[in-house]
Design a protein around this motif. Structure first.
Motif, PDB file in Angstrom:
ATOM      1  N   LEU A  42       0.760  -1.215   0.055  1.00  0.00           N
ATOM      2  CA  LEU A  42      -0.090  -0.142   0.059  1.00  0.00           C
ATOM      3  C   LEU A  42       0.956   1.302  -0.029  1.00  0.00           C
ATOM      4  CD1 LEU A  42      -2.997  -0.908   2.472  1.00  0.00           C
ATOM      5  CD2 LEU A  42      -3.050  -0.637   0.028  1.00  0.00           C
ATOM      6  N   VAL A  43       1.852   1.310   0.723  1.00  0.00           N
ATOM      7  CA  VAL A  43       3.051   2.509   0.831  1.00  0.00           C
ATOM      8  C   VAL A  43       3.369   2.545  -0.573  1.00  0.00           C
ATOM      9  CG1 VAL A  43       4.915   3.199   1.626  1.00  0.00           C
ATOM     10  CG2 VAL A  43       3.230   2.164   3.120  1.00  0.00           C
ATOM     11  N   ARG A  44       3.703   1.446  -1.282  1.00  0.00           N
ATOM     12  CA  ARG A  44       4.408   1.578  -2.559  1.00  0.00           C
ATOM     13  C   ARG A  44       3.312   2.357  -3.498  1.00  0.00           C
ATOM     14  NH1 ARG A  44       6.724  -4.248  -2.522  1.00  0.00           N
ATOM     15  NH2 ARG A  44       8.819  -3.815  -1.605  1.00  0.00           N
ATOM     16  N   PHE A  45       2.123   1.729  -3.304  1.00  0.00           N
ATOM     17  CA  PHE A  45       1.206   2.354  -4.130  1.00  0.00           C
ATOM     18  C   PHE A  45       1.159   3.713  -3.788  1.00  0.00           C
ATOM     19  CE2 PHE A  45      -3.500   3.193  -5.336  1.00  0.00           C
ATOM     20  CZ  PHE A  45      -3.571   3.026  -6.599  1.00  0.00           C
ATOM     21  N   ALA A  46       1.017   4.014  -2.771  1.00  0.00           N
ATOM     22  CA  ALA A  46       0.936   5.766  -2.273  1.00  0.00           C
ATOM     23  C   ALA A  46       2.236   6.388  -3.042  1.00  0.00           C
ATOM     24  CB  ALA A  46       0.818   5.905  -0.891  1.00  0.00           C
ATOM     25  N   VAL A  47       3.263   5.982  -3.053  1.00  0.00           N
ATOM     26  CA  VAL A  47       4.384   6.766  -3.456  1.00  0.00           C
ATOM     27  C   VAL A  47       4.091   6.843  -4.823  1.00  0.00           C
ATOM     28  CG1 VAL A  47       6.618   6.462  -3.980  1.00  0.00           C
ATOM     29  CG2 VAL A  47       6.048   5.868  -1.601  1.00  0.00           C
ATOM     30  N   GLN A  48       3.690   5.743  -5.787  1.00  0.00           N
ATOM     31  CA  GLN A  48       3.246   5.723  -7.268  1.00  0.00           C
ATOM     32  C   GLN A  48       2.378   6.998  -7.477  1.00  0.00           C
ATOM     33  OE1 GLN A  48       2.113   2.005  -8.216  1.00  0.00           O
ATOM     34  NE2 GLN A  48       4.210   0.892  -8.042  1.00  0.00           N
ATOM     35  N   LYS A  49       1.363   7.211  -6.605  1.00  0.00           N
ATOM     36  CA  LYS A  49       0.289   8.212  -6.935  1.00  0.00           C
ATOM     37  C   LYS A  49       0.820   9.609  -6.198  1.00  0.00           C
ATOM     38  CE  LYS A  49      -2.474   5.343  -8.573  1.00  0.00           C
ATOM     39  NZ  LYS A  49      -3.036   5.352  -9.908  1.00  0.00           N
ATOM     40  N   GLY A  50       1.977   9.581  -5.652  1.00  0.00           N
ATOM     41  CA  GLY A  50       2.548  10.837  -5.275  1.00  0.00           C
ATOM     42  C   GLY A  50       1.825  11.398  -3.799  1.00  0.00           C
ATOM     43  N   LEU A  51       1.406  10.644  -3.277  1.00  0.00           N
ATOM     44  CA  LEU A  51       0.829  10.613  -1.918  1.00  0.00           C
ATOM     45  C   LEU A  51       1.947  10.837  -0.756  1.00  0.00           C
ATOM     46  CD1 LEU A  51      -2.273   8.549  -1.835  1.00  0.00           C
ATOM     47  CD2 LEU A  51      -1.994  11.023  -2.068  1.00  0.00           C
ATOM     48  N   LEU A  52       3.057  10.063  -0.880  1.00  0.00           N
ATOM     49  CA  LEU A  52       4.371  10.163  -0.250  1.00  0.00           C
ATOM     50  C   LEU A  52       5.617  10.166  -0.885  1.00  0.00           C
ATOM     51  CD1 LEU A  52       3.532   6.805   1.952  1.00  0.00           C
ATOM     52  CD2 LEU A  52       3.119   8.928   2.672  1.00  0.00           C
ATOM     53  N   SER A  53       6.506  10.787  -0.203  1.00  0.00           N
ATOM     54  CA  SER A  53       7.776  10.791  -0.960  1.00  0.00           C
ATOM     55  C   SER A  53       8.593   9.494  -1.039  1.00  0.00           C
ATOM     56  CB  SER A  53       8.735  11.786   0.268  1.00  0.00           C
ATOM     57  OG  SER A  53       9.874  11.888  -0.213  1.00  0.00           O
ATOM     58  N   PRO A  54       9.149   9.592  -2.426  1.00  0.00           N
ATOM     59  CA  PRO A  54       9.823   8.154  -2.420  1.00  0.00           C
ATOM     60  C   PRO A  54      10.771   7.679  -1.539  1.00  0.00           C
ATOM     61  CG  PRO A  54       9.602   9.420  -4.467  1.00  0.00           C
ATOM     62  CD  PRO A  54       9.470  10.449  -3.312  1.00  0.00           C
ATOM     63  N   GLU A  55      11.759   8.444  -0.778  1.00  0.00           N
ATOM     64  CA  GLU A  55      12.471   8.112   0.131  1.00  0.00           C
ATOM     65  C   GLU A  55      11.886   7.338   1.257  1.00  0.00           C
ATOM     66  OE1 GLU A  55      11.668  12.522   0.596  1.00  0.00           O
ATOM     67  OE2 GLU A  55      12.721  11.388  -1.121  1.00  0.00           O
ATOM     68  N   LEU A  56      10.804   7.328   1.445  1.00  0.00           N
ATOM     69  CA  LEU A  56       9.787   6.604   2.287  1.00  0.00           C
ATOM     70  C   LEU A  56       9.864   5.315   2.153  1.00  0.00           C
ATOM     71  CD1 LEU A  56       7.214   8.953   3.622  1.00  0.00           C
ATOM     72  CD2 LEU A  56       9.144   8.654   4.733  1.00  0.00           C
ATOM     73  N   GLU A  57       9.847   4.957   0.909  1.00  0.00           N
ATOM     74  CA  GLU A  57       9.783   3.540   0.406  1.00  0.00           C
ATOM     75  C   GLU A  57      11.019   2.649   0.372  1.00  0.00           C
ATOM     76  OE1 GLU A  57       7.884   1.253  -3.343  1.00  0.00           O
ATOM     77  OE2 GLU A  57       8.811   3.334  -3.756  1.00  0.00           O
ATOM     78  N   SER A  58      11.019   1.622   0.946  1.00  0.00           N
ATOM     79  CA  SER A  58      12.383   0.697   1.090  1.00  0.00           C
ATOM     80  C   SER A  58      12.125  -0.386   0.621  1.00  0.00           C
ATOM     81  CB  SER A  58      12.735   0.697   2.576  1.00  0.00           C
ATOM     82  OG  SER A  58      11.842   0.275   3.394  1.00  0.00           O
TER      83      SER A  58
END
Length: 110
Positions: free
Chosen positions: A94-110
């Motif tokens: 879900l976090v990956r999806f949120a990053v893809q949608k621009g809801l979260l900054s990419p550096e939060l994804e690991s």
């Protein structure tokens, strides 16, 4: 669990139990600590969740850590560890999806 994600309370309890066996009150405190104070489990929610988790095979009741038999100690079972890992992976997706949608900054994804 049968394909259903755990409730937030159950997931937090599973995470709290990855640190080792604890009694109910200590679990409630650990959930509050892990959540930065955002998740506070009242006694009813805490003990109903623990009972449901025991019935579902996610935790085992080890008895008491004191002379007070009412103070039960709970530990994570292999099924509980698996359920926690599956939910963590679901949330990561879900976090990956949120990053893809621009809801979260990419550096939060690991």
């Amino acid at each position: 669990m049968a394909g259903q994600p755990p409730t937030p309370a159950v997931f937090h309890l599973l995470l709290a139990l990855t640190g080792g066996p604890r009694h109910g009150y200590a679990l409630g405190q650990e959930v509050e600590r892990l959540s930065g104070g955002r998740m506070r489990l009242g006694a009813g929610t805490l003990y109903r969740s623990l009972q449901r988790m025991r019935v579902d095979g996610l935790l085992a009741e080890e008895g008491s850590d004191t002379e007070d038999e009412r103070r039960r100690v709970y530990s994570l079972t292999a099924a509980g560890r698996r359920a926690a890992a599956e939910e963590a992976e679901r949330l990561r997706e879900l976090v990956r999806f949120a990053v893809q949608k621009g809801l979260l900054s990419p550096e939060l994804e690991s």
